[in-house]
Design a protein around this motif. Sequence first.
Motif, PDB file in Angstrom:
ATOM      1  N   VAL A  67      34.184  35.796  39.695  1.00 12.95           N
ATOM      2  CA  VAL A  67      34.880  36.186  40.333  1.00 12.95           C
ATOM      3  C   VAL A  67      36.196  35.259  41.018  1.00 12.95           C
ATOM      4  CG1 VAL A  67      33.422  36.820  42.457  1.00 12.95           C
ATOM      5  CG2 VAL A  67      35.745  38.766  41.219  1.00 12.95           C
ATOM      6  N   VAL A  68      37.682  35.831  40.920  1.00 15.45           N
ATOM      7  CA  VAL A  68      38.517  35.618  41.857  1.00 15.45           C
ATOM      8  C   VAL A  68      39.232  36.418  41.661  1.00 15.45           C
ATOM      9  CG1 VAL A  68      40.702  33.838  41.467  1.00 15.45           C
ATOM     10  CG2 VAL A  68      38.139  33.194  40.214  1.00 15.45           C
ATOM     11  N   VAL A  69      39.582  36.508  42.903  1.00 11.50           N
ATOM     12  CA  VAL A  69      41.285  37.586  43.811  1.00 11.50           C
ATOM     13  C   VAL A  69      42.392  36.597  44.043  1.00 11.50           C
ATOM     14  CG1 VAL A  69      39.332  39.052  44.724  1.00 11.50           C
ATOM     15  CG2 VAL A  69      39.528  36.868  45.907  1.00 11.50           C
ATOM     16  N   VAL A  70      43.225  36.951  43.257  1.00 12.49           N
ATOM     17  CA  VAL A  70      44.144  36.367  43.540  1.00 12.49           C
ATOM     18  C   VAL A  70      45.579  37.302  42.756  1.00 12.49           C
ATOM     19  CG1 VAL A  70      44.492  35.604  41.453  1.00 12.49           C
ATOM     20  CG2 VAL A  70      45.713  34.668  43.224  1.00 12.49           C
ATOM     21  N   ASP A  71      46.665  37.371  43.782  1.00 16.02           N
ATOM     22  CA  ASP A  71      47.693  38.318  42.980  1.00 16.02           C
ATOM     23  C   ASP A  71      48.882  37.793  41.680  1.00 16.02           C
ATOM     24  OD1 ASP A  71      50.009  39.984  42.972  1.00 16.02           O
ATOM     25  OD2 ASP A  71      50.914  39.343  44.346  1.00 16.02           O
ATOM     26  N   VAL A  72      47.954  38.694  40.229  1.00 15.88           N
ATOM     27  CA  VAL A  72      48.213  37.395  38.900  1.00 15.88           C
ATOM     28  C   VAL A  72      49.916  38.689  38.509  1.00 15.88           C
ATOM     29  CG1 VAL A  72      46.219  37.195  38.878  1.00 15.88           C
ATOM     30  CG2 VAL A  72      47.143  39.556  37.933  1.00 15.88           C
ATOM     31  N   ASN A  73      50.131  39.722  39.364  1.00 11.65           N
ATOM     32  CA  ASN A  73      51.304  40.241  38.974  1.00 11.65           C
ATOM     33  C   ASN A  73      52.319  40.007  39.946  1.00 11.65           C
ATOM     34  OD1 ASN A  73      50.170  42.675  40.841  1.00 11.65           O
ATOM     35  ND2 ASN A  73      50.323  43.933  39.224  1.00 11.65           N
ATOM     36  N   ASN A  74      52.308  39.519  40.940  1.00  9.60           N
ATOM     37  CA  ASN A  74      53.138  39.593  42.271  1.00  9.60           C
ATOM     38  C   ASN A  74      53.256  40.860  42.698  1.00  9.60           C
ATOM     39  OD1 ASN A  74      55.400  37.727  43.346  1.00  9.60           O
ATOM     40  ND2 ASN A  74      57.091  37.743  42.050  1.00  9.60           N
ATOM     41  N   ASP A  75      52.663  41.440  43.402  1.00  8.31           N
ATOM     42  CA  ASP A  75      53.888  43.289  43.274  1.00  8.31           C
ATOM     43  C   ASP A  75      52.730  42.739  45.177  1.00  8.31           C
ATOM     44  OD1 ASP A  75      50.041  42.678  43.440  1.00  8.31           O
ATOM     45  OD2 ASP A  75      50.778  44.887  42.434  1.00  8.31           O
ATOM     46  N   GLY A  76      52.115  41.423  45.783  1.00 10.13           N
ATOM     47  CA  GLY A  76      51.707  41.686  46.580  1.00 10.13           C
ATOM     48  C   GLY A  76      50.530  42.239  47.236  1.00 10.13           C
ATOM     49  N   LYS A  77      50.204  42.687  46.118  1.00 10.20           N
ATOM     50  CA  LYS A  77      48.507  43.062  46.364  1.00 10.20           C
ATOM     51  C   LYS A  77      47.515  41.996  46.006  1.00 10.20           C
ATOM     52  CE  LYS A  77      49.919  47.044  44.898  1.00 10.20           C
ATOM     53  NZ  LYS A  77      50.445  48.509  44.414  1.00 10.20           N
ATOM     54  N   ILE A  78      46.036  42.248  46.342  1.00 13.12           N
ATOM     55  CA  ILE A  78      44.867  41.473  45.731  1.00 13.12           C
ATOM     56  C   ILE A  78      44.180  41.744  44.446  1.00 13.12           C
ATOM     57  CG2 ILE A  78      43.140  39.564  45.919  1.00 13.12           C
ATOM     58  CD1 ILE A  78      45.280  38.813  47.385  1.00 13.12           C
ATOM     59  N   ASP A  79      44.683  40.946  43.319  1.00 14.28           N
ATOM     60  CA  ASP A  79      44.113  41.441  42.257  1.00 14.28           C
ATOM     61  C   ASP A  79      43.023  40.837  42.144  1.00 14.28           C
ATOM     62  OD1 ASP A  79      45.891  42.654  41.774  1.00 14.28           O
ATOM     63  OD2 ASP A  79      47.160  41.047  40.518  1.00 14.28           O
ATOM     64  N   ILE A  80      41.310  41.245  41.289  1.00 11.91           N
ATOM     65  CA  ILE A  80      40.761  41.139  40.521  1.00 11.91           C
ATOM     66  C   ILE A  80      40.157  40.682  39.156  1.00 11.91           C
ATOM     67  CG2 ILE A  80      37.253  41.361  40.949  1.00 11.91           C
ATOM     68  CD1 ILE A  80      38.303  43.366  42.730  1.00 11.91           C
ATOM     69  N   ILE A  81      39.512  39.347  39.208  1.00  9.20           N
ATOM     70  CA  ILE A  81      39.613  38.598  38.515  1.00  9.20           C
ATOM     71  C   ILE A  81      38.379  38.298  37.748  1.00  9.20           C
ATOM     72  CG2 ILE A  81      40.313  36.985  36.128  1.00  9.20           C
ATOM     73  CD1 ILE A  81      42.517  37.678  39.465  1.00  9.20           C
ATOM     74  N   VAL A  82      37.655  38.532  36.922  1.00  7.99           N
ATOM     75  CA  VAL A  82      36.204  38.230  36.333  1.00  7.99           C
ATOM     76  C   VAL A  82      36.248  38.054  34.590  1.00  7.99           C
ATOM     77  CG1 VAL A  82      33.678  39.284  36.474  1.00  7.99           C
ATOM     78  CG2 VAL A  82      35.382  40.556  37.293  1.00  7.99           C
ATOM     79  N   ALA A  83      34.655  37.243  34.997  1.00  6.33           N
ATOM     80  CA  ALA A  83      34.704  36.518  33.663  1.00  6.33           C
ATOM     81  C   ALA A  83      33.517  37.281  33.284  1.00  6.33           C
ATOM     82  CB  ALA A  83      34.004  34.834  33.919  1.00  6.33           C
ATOM     83  N   ASN A  84      33.140  37.499  32.461  1.00  7.61           N
ATOM     84  CA  ASN A  84      32.521  38.879  31.642  1.00  7.61           C
ATOM     85  C   ASN A  84      31.514  37.939  30.888  1.00  7.61           C
ATOM     86  OD1 ASN A  84      33.057  41.538  33.176  1.00  7.61           O
ATOM     87  ND2 ASN A  84      34.794  41.202  32.006  1.00  7.61           N
ATOM     88  N   GLN A  85      30.182  37.047  31.026  1.00  6.49           N
ATOM     89  CA  GLN A  85      29.431  36.231  30.759  1.00  6.49           C
ATOM     90  C   GLN A  85      29.146  36.713  29.057  1.00  6.49           C
ATOM     91  OE1 GLN A  85      25.935  34.213  31.807  1.00  6.49           O
ATOM     92  NE2 GLN A  85      26.056  33.096  30.479  1.00  6.49           N
ATOM     93  N   GLY A  86      28.562  38.166  29.315  1.00  2.00           N
ATOM     94  CA  GLY A  86      27.941  38.736  28.037  1.00  2.00           C
ATOM     95  C   GLY A  86      28.711  39.389  26.696  1.00  2.00           C
TER      96      GLY A  86
END
Length: 338
Positions: A309-328
């Motif tokens: 999991v990584v948390v970073v603002d990916v859409n430039n709206d000033g809010k932190i988003d969550i990105i997840v690698a779903n192995q299965g």
Amino acid sequence: MAQTTYAAGTGPFGLAVVDVNSDSKPDIIVTNVNSNNVGVLLNTGNGTFATQTTYSTGTKPDSIAVVDINNDSKPDLIVTNLNSNYFNVLLNIGSGTFTAQTTYSTGAGPYDVEVIDVNNDNKPDIIVANANGNSVGVFLNFGNGTFAPQTTYSAGTTSYSVAVVDVNNDNYPDIIAPNSVSNNVSVLLNVGNGTFAPQTTYLAGTNPYGIAVVDVNSDSKPDIIVANSGSNNVGVLLNTGSGTFTAQTTYSTGSLPLNVVVGDVNNDGKSDIIVVNYSSNNVGVFLNTGNGMFAAQTTYATGTNPRNVVVVDVNNDGKIDIIVANQGSGNVGVLLAC
């Protein structure tokens, strides 16, 4: 917070979110452990991503760091290969495209990698957790993105992750590694010039796996947060000063928490905990209630077997988003903050 998914290779595992093509939009980079490659998904705007472009790696690429290692202002890829016993470097040649890999031998079972300047020469060095070698390896940067052979330091038994953070306020980054079989966390203080003292260990839960080292109680001292995969909890070890830590306080997670990150997800100025629950197929968010204490987790559905999991603002709206690698599921999930 529902996820949007993007196809990766087989067994997406390691994850980073960094702007690799200099367009001021963070991109997704994922290791595909069963495809033996790394995928780059460029951000097309508003937190949406293009189809991955893949680059060959060694066998079982499991962890990735994305850092400019040759001082050309373009972030490069550093990937550990579990079954090949090496890490590889793919230099960024512009526009988010990369060279073929150059390899460096590690110890047995390199599992996690961090890139940070440990000897204060303004060149980022590479630190690898050798899970099957019960050690951490330090590779000093010669310059131009080439590295000396590793110097190894004993850790506990089976370190699946590593963090490199100055925990004793001496301006030298230290090494912190959870030891899954030893059920403890090793702290190796940097004694200068990128050399490290023997480990001091702190008790964790059962099978500690992922780790984050961040100040969670606003005292300007970085604390240890560890995902205890066998105990189904996260442990918080507060820094008492000089790089020493309290006994852990634990918070219940879902089933088999493997990795943990820290970020302010509700914009209240306090660092929150985010953990992937591999067998529960969700991500848990623990809001910081102050003084390094946390509320019970709120969970959000992911794909199957979320691994990183990584948390970073990916859409430039000033809010932190969550990105997840779903192995299965063979995909990457993006959960945009509401």
